[in-house]
Design a protein around this motif. Structure first.
Motif, PDB file in Angstrom:
ATOM      1  N   ILE A 262       0.841  -1.207   0.000  1.00 47.12           N
ATOM      2  CA  ILE A 262       0.000   0.000   0.000  1.00 47.12           C
ATOM      3  C   ILE A 262       0.870   1.248   0.000  1.00 47.12           C
ATOM      4  CG2 ILE A 262      -1.563   1.375   1.440  1.00 47.12           C
ATOM      5  CD1 ILE A 262      -2.861  -1.296   2.305  1.00 47.12           C
ATOM      6  N   ALA A 263       1.902   1.257   0.837  1.00 42.61           N
ATOM      7  CA  ALA A 263       2.778   2.432   0.940  1.00 42.61           C
ATOM      8  C   ALA A 263       3.443   2.753  -0.394  1.00 42.61           C
ATOM      9  CB  ALA A 263       3.827   2.207   2.019  1.00 42.61           C
ATOM     10  N   TYR A 264       4.009   1.726  -1.055  1.00 42.61           N
ATOM     11  CA  TYR A 264       4.699   1.968  -2.323  1.00 42.61           C
ATOM     12  C   TYR A 264       3.705   2.319  -3.436  1.00 42.61           C
ATOM     13  CZ  TYR A 264       9.188   0.442  -0.468  1.00 42.61           C
ATOM     14  OH  TYR A 264      10.360   0.354   0.255  1.00 42.61           O
ATOM     15  N   SER A 265       2.501   1.757  -3.367  1.00 44.19           N
ATOM     16  CA  SER A 265       1.483   2.084  -4.369  1.00 44.19           C
ATOM     17  C   SER A 265       1.076   3.554  -4.266  1.00 44.19           C
ATOM     18  CB  SER A 265       0.260   1.182  -4.194  1.00 44.19           C
ATOM     19  OG  SER A 265      -0.775   1.555  -5.068  1.00 44.19           O
ATOM     20  N   VAL A 266       0.883   4.035  -3.041  1.00 38.79           N
ATOM     21  CA  VAL A 266       0.547   5.452  -2.838  1.00 38.79           C
ATOM     22  C   VAL A 266       1.691   6.334  -3.311  1.00 38.79           C
ATOM     23  CG1 VAL A 266       0.099   7.223  -1.094  1.00 38.79           C
ATOM     24  CG2 VAL A 266      -1.063   5.024  -0.946  1.00 38.79           C
ATOM     25  N   GLU A 267       2.928   5.936  -2.993  1.00 40.79           N
ATOM     26  CA  GLU A 267       4.094   6.715  -3.424  1.00 40.79           C
ATOM     27  C   GLU A 267       4.155   6.801  -4.949  1.00 40.79           C
ATOM     28  OE1 GLU A 267       8.871   6.738  -2.523  1.00 40.79           O
ATOM     29  OE2 GLU A 267       7.926   4.860  -3.154  1.00 40.79           O
ATOM     30  N   ASP A 268       3.945   5.684  -5.633  1.00 42.83           N
ATOM     31  CA  ASP A 268       3.982   5.676  -7.098  1.00 42.83           C
ATOM     32  C   ASP A 268       2.932   6.626  -7.678  1.00 42.83           C
ATOM     33  OD1 ASP A 268       6.015   3.848  -7.063  1.00 42.83           O
ATOM     34  OD2 ASP A 268       4.733   2.106  -7.419  1.00 42.83           O
ATOM     35  N   GLY A 269       1.727   6.598  -7.093  1.00 45.75           N
ATOM     36  CA  GLY A 269       0.664   7.466  -7.577  1.00 45.75           C
ATOM     37  C   GLY A 269       1.005   8.940  -7.420  1.00 45.75           C
ATOM     38  N   LEU A 270       1.594   9.300  -6.290  1.00 44.83           N
ATOM     39  CA  LEU A 270       1.961  10.697  -6.057  1.00 44.83           C
ATOM     40  C   LEU A 270       3.105  11.132  -6.976  1.00 44.83           C
ATOM     41  CD1 LEU A 270       1.760  10.888  -2.152  1.00 44.83           C
ATOM     42  CD2 LEU A 270       0.209  11.940  -3.797  1.00 44.83           C
ATOM     43  N   GLN A 271       4.083  10.253  -7.178  1.00 44.15           N
ATOM     44  CA  GLN A 271       5.193  10.586  -8.066  1.00 44.15           C
ATOM     45  C   GLN A 271       4.702  10.793  -9.495  1.00 44.15           C
ATOM     46  OE1 GLN A 271       8.626  11.013  -7.190  1.00 44.15           O
ATOM     47  NE2 GLN A 271       7.702  11.085  -5.156  1.00 44.15           N
ATOM     48  N   GLU A 272       3.791   9.939  -9.933  1.00 48.15           N
ATOM     49  CA  GLU A 272       3.252  10.067 -11.296  1.00 48.15           C
ATOM     50  C   GLU A 272       2.436  11.339 -11.456  1.00 48.15           C
ATOM     51  OE1 GLU A 272       1.102   6.518 -12.094  1.00 48.15           O
ATOM     52  OE2 GLU A 272       2.886   5.220 -12.086  1.00 48.15           O
ATOM     53  N   SER A 273       1.819  11.811 -10.379  1.00 49.49           N
ATOM     54  CA  SER A 273       1.018  13.039 -10.453  1.00 49.49           C
ATOM     55  C   SER A 273       1.871  14.295 -10.292  1.00 49.49           C
ATOM     56  CB  SER A 273      -0.079  13.014  -9.383  1.00 49.49           C
ATOM     57  OG  SER A 273       0.479  13.100  -8.075  1.00 49.49           O
ATOM     58  N   GLY A 274       3.183  14.130 -10.060  1.00 47.41           N
ATOM     59  CA  GLY A 274       4.070  15.287 -10.002  1.00 47.41           C
ATOM     60  C   GLY A 274       4.490  15.711  -8.608  1.00 47.41           C
ATOM     61  N   GLU A 275       4.080  14.980  -7.565  1.00 57.28           N
ATOM     62  CA  GLU A 275       4.488  15.332  -6.202  1.00 57.28           C
ATOM     63  C   GLU A 275       5.846  14.689  -5.909  1.00 57.28           C
ATOM     64  OE1 GLU A 275       1.970  15.394  -2.823  1.00 57.28           O
ATOM     65  OE2 GLU A 275       0.142  15.654  -4.004  1.00 57.28           O
ATOM     66  N   ARG A 276       6.885  15.343  -6.391  1.00 51.01           N
ATOM     67  CA  ARG A 276       8.234  14.781  -6.280  1.00 51.01           C
ATOM     68  C   ARG A 276       8.695  14.644  -4.835  1.00 51.01           C
ATOM     69  NH1 ARG A 276      12.083  14.888  -9.655  1.00 51.01           N
ATOM     70  NH2 ARG A 276      13.460  15.899  -8.152  1.00 51.01           N
ATOM     71  N   LEU A 277       8.248  15.529  -3.957  1.00 45.98           N
ATOM     72  CA  LEU A 277       8.751  15.549  -2.590  1.00 45.98           C
ATOM     73  C   LEU A 277       7.900  14.720  -1.637  1.00 45.98           C
ATOM     74  CD1 LEU A 277       9.895  19.270  -2.304  1.00 45.98           C
ATOM     75  CD2 LEU A 277      11.189  17.259  -3.021  1.00 45.98           C
ATOM     76  N   SER A 278       6.966  13.946  -2.184  1.00 44.48           N
ATOM     77  CA  SER A 278       6.206  12.996  -1.377  1.00 44.48           C
ATOM     78  C   SER A 278       6.733  11.598  -1.683  1.00 44.48           C
ATOM     79  CB  SER A 278       4.706  13.091  -1.681  1.00 44.48           C
ATOM     80  OG  SER A 278       4.148  14.282  -1.160  1.00 44.48           O
TER      81      SER A 278
END
Length: 348
Positions: free
Chosen positions: A162-178
């Motif tokens: 779950i943690a890595y899935s959320v991280e991937d989603g945020l990175q793909e949406s442009g939230e580099r610092l999350s």
């Protein structure tokens, strides 16, 4: 020659203009200008590119990027038409790319062509994300624990996924610092070290949605940045005592836990084959989890009983043939063992 025709004061030829002719005008204009040097900053760790003061995760082909940067360094006269470029590139050194640009077009109906050179300089600089990662920066820790037990292997694995899935989603949406700094699997549970409060909120919400339980937040003031107070938050995710899929005994009957919410447990009655709701209580005995159920082949049906082979001893035994199971000879049924009562019963 008509005496009324205009003459170009530069070459003496006829012209339809009141000044110099189109040919002389085109020759007098420096119609293409190029910056001689362009600097492109990139992160040597992750390959992200810096545009102005903003980092981007785009990592295009270096040769194509050099051509794009070189063409972006050109300024072309607005009256040029039918413009066409060809670009040759070569690298005189590992951090330099020289681009030779051949430009063609028409200016006032006159074909024009020029060649310009642009040097692309590749500058290495650690990006904001990699800088924080290498410096061990974090804004919170998600501590996943369980009530009166420790999280099992399945729950630990799901928390990490779950943690890595959320991280991937945020990175793909442009939230580099999350991002996730690290995940520690410890004796009491799982600790997820995170870089922002936003990713912490999303991860904890998804964990409790899927695995149940509740989250409490414990902020701690660690300083200020640009006049704003900075907090480091500890998220305590307390998983419920009963897991989804647990088989529990209540008053000598078996139930499968489907969800735990606000002090109540949604259960599936393994005898009646219906859903029910019971009060959350620490006194219920946990038999096991349906993930650990074993398959057994039905050898015969005799009224409300069915014959199977014990999955461990392979001895013939009988189990209840509840109507909701729709058992028939030759089919497989999942069974679990209640060791305390020395009983094997079906779970579907």
């Amino acid at each position: 020659m008509n005496i009324q025709e205009n003459f170009c004061p530069k070459c003496g030829g006829p012209t339809t203009n009141e000044g110099i002719c189109d040919k002389c005008l085109a020759e007098s204009i420096d119609w293409i200008v190029a910056e001689q040097r362009v600097v492109c900053t990139f992160c040597p760790t992750c390959g992200s590119m810096k545009q102005g003061n903003t980092w981007s995760d785009a990592t295009p082909n270096r040769e194509l990027l050099a051509e794009e940067l070189a063409l972006g360094a050109l300024k072309v006269h607005p009256d040029v038409e039918n413009l066409h470029f060809t670009v040759e590139t070569y690298e005189p050194s590992p951090n330099r790319t020289k681009c030779i640009i051949h430009a063609e077009g028409t200016l006032y109906g006159i074909p024009v062509q020029e060649t310009r050179e642009v040097l692309v300089v590749w500058k290495k600089e650690q990006c904001d994300r990699c800088s924080r990662l290498s410096g061990g920066y974090y804004e919170g820790v998600i501590q996943v624990r369980a009530t009166d037990r420790t999280p099992d292997i399945h729950e630990r694995s799901r928390v990490e996924s779950i943690a890595y899935s959320v991280e991937d989603g945020l990175q793909e949406s442009g939230e580099r610092l999350s991002f996730i700094s690290r995940i520690d699997d410890i004796k009491d549970g799982v600790d997820v070290v995170i870089s922002s409060h936003h990713i912490g909120d999303l991860i904890t919400k998804q964990i409790t949605n899927e695995l149940g339980g509740k989250t409490t937040r414990h902020p701690k003031l660690i300083g200020e940045r640009e006049g704003k107070k900075l907090y480091r938050i500890t998220y305590l995710v307390r998983l419920p005592r009963y897991r989804r899929g647990d088989v529990i005994e209540i008053k000598n009957k078996y139930y499968e836990v489907r969800s735990v919410e606000s002090g109540t447990i949604k259960v599936f009655d393994l005898q009646e084959g219906i859903m029910n709701v019971v009060r959350e209580d620490d006194s219920y005995r946990i038999i096991g989890n349906v993930r650990d159920a074993e398959y057994a082949a039905v050898s015969f049906i005799d009224g409300d009983m069915a014959g199977i082979l014990d999955p461990k001893t392979f001895m013939p035994i009988t189990i209840p043939a509840y109507p909701w199971l729709h058992l028939s000879e030759g089919m497989d049924v999942r069974v679990m063992e209640d060791r305390e009562n020395e009983r094997i019963f079906p779970v579907g």
